[in-house]
Design an enzyme around this catalytic site. Structure first.
Site, PDB file in Angstrom:
ATOM      1  CG  LEU A  45       1.293 -32.800   5.177  1.00  0.00           C
ATOM      2  CD1 LEU A  45       2.644 -33.392   5.370  1.00  0.00           C
ATOM      3  CD2 LEU A  45       0.646 -32.664   6.565  1.00  0.00           C
ATOM      4  CG  HIS A  46      -1.143 -26.033   5.308  1.00  0.00           C
ATOM      5  ND1 HIS A  46      -1.003 -25.611   6.637  1.00  0.00           N
ATOM      6  CD2 HIS A  46      -2.370 -26.607   5.433  1.00  0.00           C
ATOM      7  CE1 HIS A  46      -1.716 -25.668   7.297  1.00  0.00           C
ATOM      8  NE2 HIS A  46      -2.998 -26.448   6.679  1.00  0.00           N
ATOM      9  CG  HIS A  52      -0.056 -29.502   8.432  1.00  0.00           C
ATOM     10  ND1 HIS A  52      -0.856 -29.015   7.084  1.00  0.00           N
ATOM     11  CD2 HIS A  52      -1.261 -30.110   8.988  1.00  0.00           C
ATOM     12  CE1 HIS A  52      -2.032 -29.600   7.251  1.00  0.00           C
ATOM     13  NE2 HIS A  52      -2.183 -29.919   8.342  1.00  0.00           N
ATOM     14  CD  GLN A  78     -10.963 -34.681  12.695  1.00  0.00           C
ATOM     15  OE1 GLN A  78     -10.277 -35.749  13.407  1.00  0.00           O
ATOM     16  NE2 GLN A  78     -10.755 -33.682  12.813  1.00  0.00           N
ATOM     17  CB  VAL A 128       1.540 -20.681   9.572  1.00  0.00           C
ATOM     18  CG1 VAL A 128       2.509 -20.155   8.127  1.00  0.00           C
ATOM     19  CG2 VAL A 128       2.666 -21.405  10.439  1.00  0.00           C
TER      20      VAL A 128
END
Ligand code: PAF
Length: 286
Positions: free
Chosen positions: A33-34, A37, A61, A176
Site C-alpha cells: 500500500l501507498h 491506496h 489478471q 495521488v
C-alpha cells in the site's frame, strides 16, 4: 481491526454489521500500500460506517510473462497501515479461497477489455472484473472505491456494474502523485533512481496535453505527437500507447469536444507504468 482469510467468515462479519444498520465500503487492493491506496481508504472511512479493505494479488489478471511472482508484497506492513487508518476489517484470502480447484467462470466487459491496456494485456480486465465481482459478492458493499490512475479499470468496472445490475456505488478518487509528479503505484518500487527520473516524462507529457487543450488545441493527433516526443526523449522509454479516447466507450477521438481521457502506458526497461488526465470542458462540468 479484524482480519479474515476465509470467505464464510468475512461474509458473516459484514452481514452482522449490515444487520446493525451500517453502510459498508470496500477498498479492493493488491497490497504493498501507498498513499494512493490510503486516499481510497480515507474516502471510504469518511463516507461509510464500516470499511473493509481487501489485499489479494490476483493471479487471474497477470499474463504468464508478467510480474505475478515478483509483485511486491508486505502483508505485515499493509496490515499495520490499514489498522492505523481505522479500517474495520482486512480481507486477505489465499488463492485457494478465491480460485478453488475446478474454478472456471469469468466475467468479461467485451466491448472495452481489449482497448488501451487490453491490447498488450488481453486477459487482464477479464481477471480484474472476475475478482472484483467475486469481492462484491462476498462483501456486498454499498460502495467500492477505486483510483483514477487506473482509469480504464474504473470505467470497465462501472460498465460491469451497470450491465449486471449490481447494487454497488462506484467511487473513483483522484490520482495521488509524489512531490515531483510521478503517479503513485506499487510498481514504482521496481524503478531505479535513474528510471524514476525518466518516468517523470509521463506526468510532464500529460501536463503539456492539458496546457495544449486549455489553450484551445482540439486535434488529438497533434496532442499525441507532442506527448510522444516528450516521452520518447527519455532513453529507456518504450511507448506502449499514448491515446486520446472517449471517456464512456474508450474509442479514439480525432477531435476533443467536451470530454476526453488522455491515457499513456510506457515501459521503462521492464517496468510498465500508466498515467492519465481526464479533460472536461467548463460547459460539461456545469
Ligand atoms: O487496482 C488494483 O489494485 C486491482 O486491479 C484490483 C482492483 C484490486 C483487482 O485485483
Amino acid at each position: 481491526m479484524k482480519t479474515f482469510s476465509a470467505v464464510p467468515d468475512m461474509r458473516s462479519e459484514v452481514r452482522t454489521q449490515k444487520a446493525r444498520g451500517k453502510t459498508v465500503g470496500l477498498v479492493p487492493t493488491m497490497g504493498y500500500l501507498h498513499e494512493g491506496h490510503l486516499s481510497l481508504i480515507r474516502g471510504s472511512i469518511r463516507q461509510m460506517d464500516y470499511t473493509v479493505a481487501s489485499v489479494f494479488v490476483n493471479p487471474a489478471q497477470f499474463a504468464p510473462n508478467e510480474d505475478l511472482q515478483q509483485y511486491p508484497r508486505d502483508m505485515k506492513r499493509d496490515s499495520d497501515l490499514l489498522e492505523k487508518e481505522g479500517v474495520n476489517s482486512l480481507f486477505a484470502p489465499g488463492d485457494d479461497q478465491m480460485y478453488p480447484q475446478g474454478f472456471g467462470t469469468y466475467v468479461e466487459v467485451v466491448d472495452m477489455q481489449h482497448k488501451l491496456c487490453g491490447r498488450s494485456r488481453p486477459a487482464h480486465f477479464r481477471g480484474v472484473c472476475t475478482v472484483v465481482l467475486k469481492l462484491f459478492n462476498i462483501i456486498e458493499p454499498d460502495a467500492a472505491f477505486f483510483g483514477q490512475k487506473d482509469a480504464q479499470q474504473a470505467i470497465i468496472i462501472r460498465k460491469m456494474v451497470r450491465d449486471l445490475n449490481l447494487d454497488v456505488k462506484i467511487e473513483v478518487m483522484p490520482i495521488v502523485r509524489d512531490e515531483q509528479g510521478l503517479a503513485l503505484s506499487s510498481r514504482n518500487a521496481y524503478l531505479s533512481p535513474e528510471l524514476k527520473k525518466q518516468a517523470l516524462s509521463l506526468s510532464a507529457s500529460l501536463k503539456e496535453a492539458q496546457n495544449m487543450i486549455e489553450s484551445g488545441e482540439r486535434t488529438a493527433e497533434k496532442i499525441i505527437r507532442r506527448m510522444k516526443k516528450i516521452i520518447g526523449s527519455e532513453p529507456s522509454a518504450r511507448i506502449d500507447y499514448v491515446e486520446v479516447v472517449d471517456t464512456d466507450n474508450l474509442d479514439p477521438l480525432k477531435k476533443i469536444d467536451d470530454q476526453a481521457l488522455i491515457a499513456v502506458a510506457v515501459f521503462f526497461e521492464k517496468v510498465r507504468l500508466i498515467d492519465n488526465f481526464m479533460f472536461e470542458s467548463k460547459e460539461k462540468k456545469q
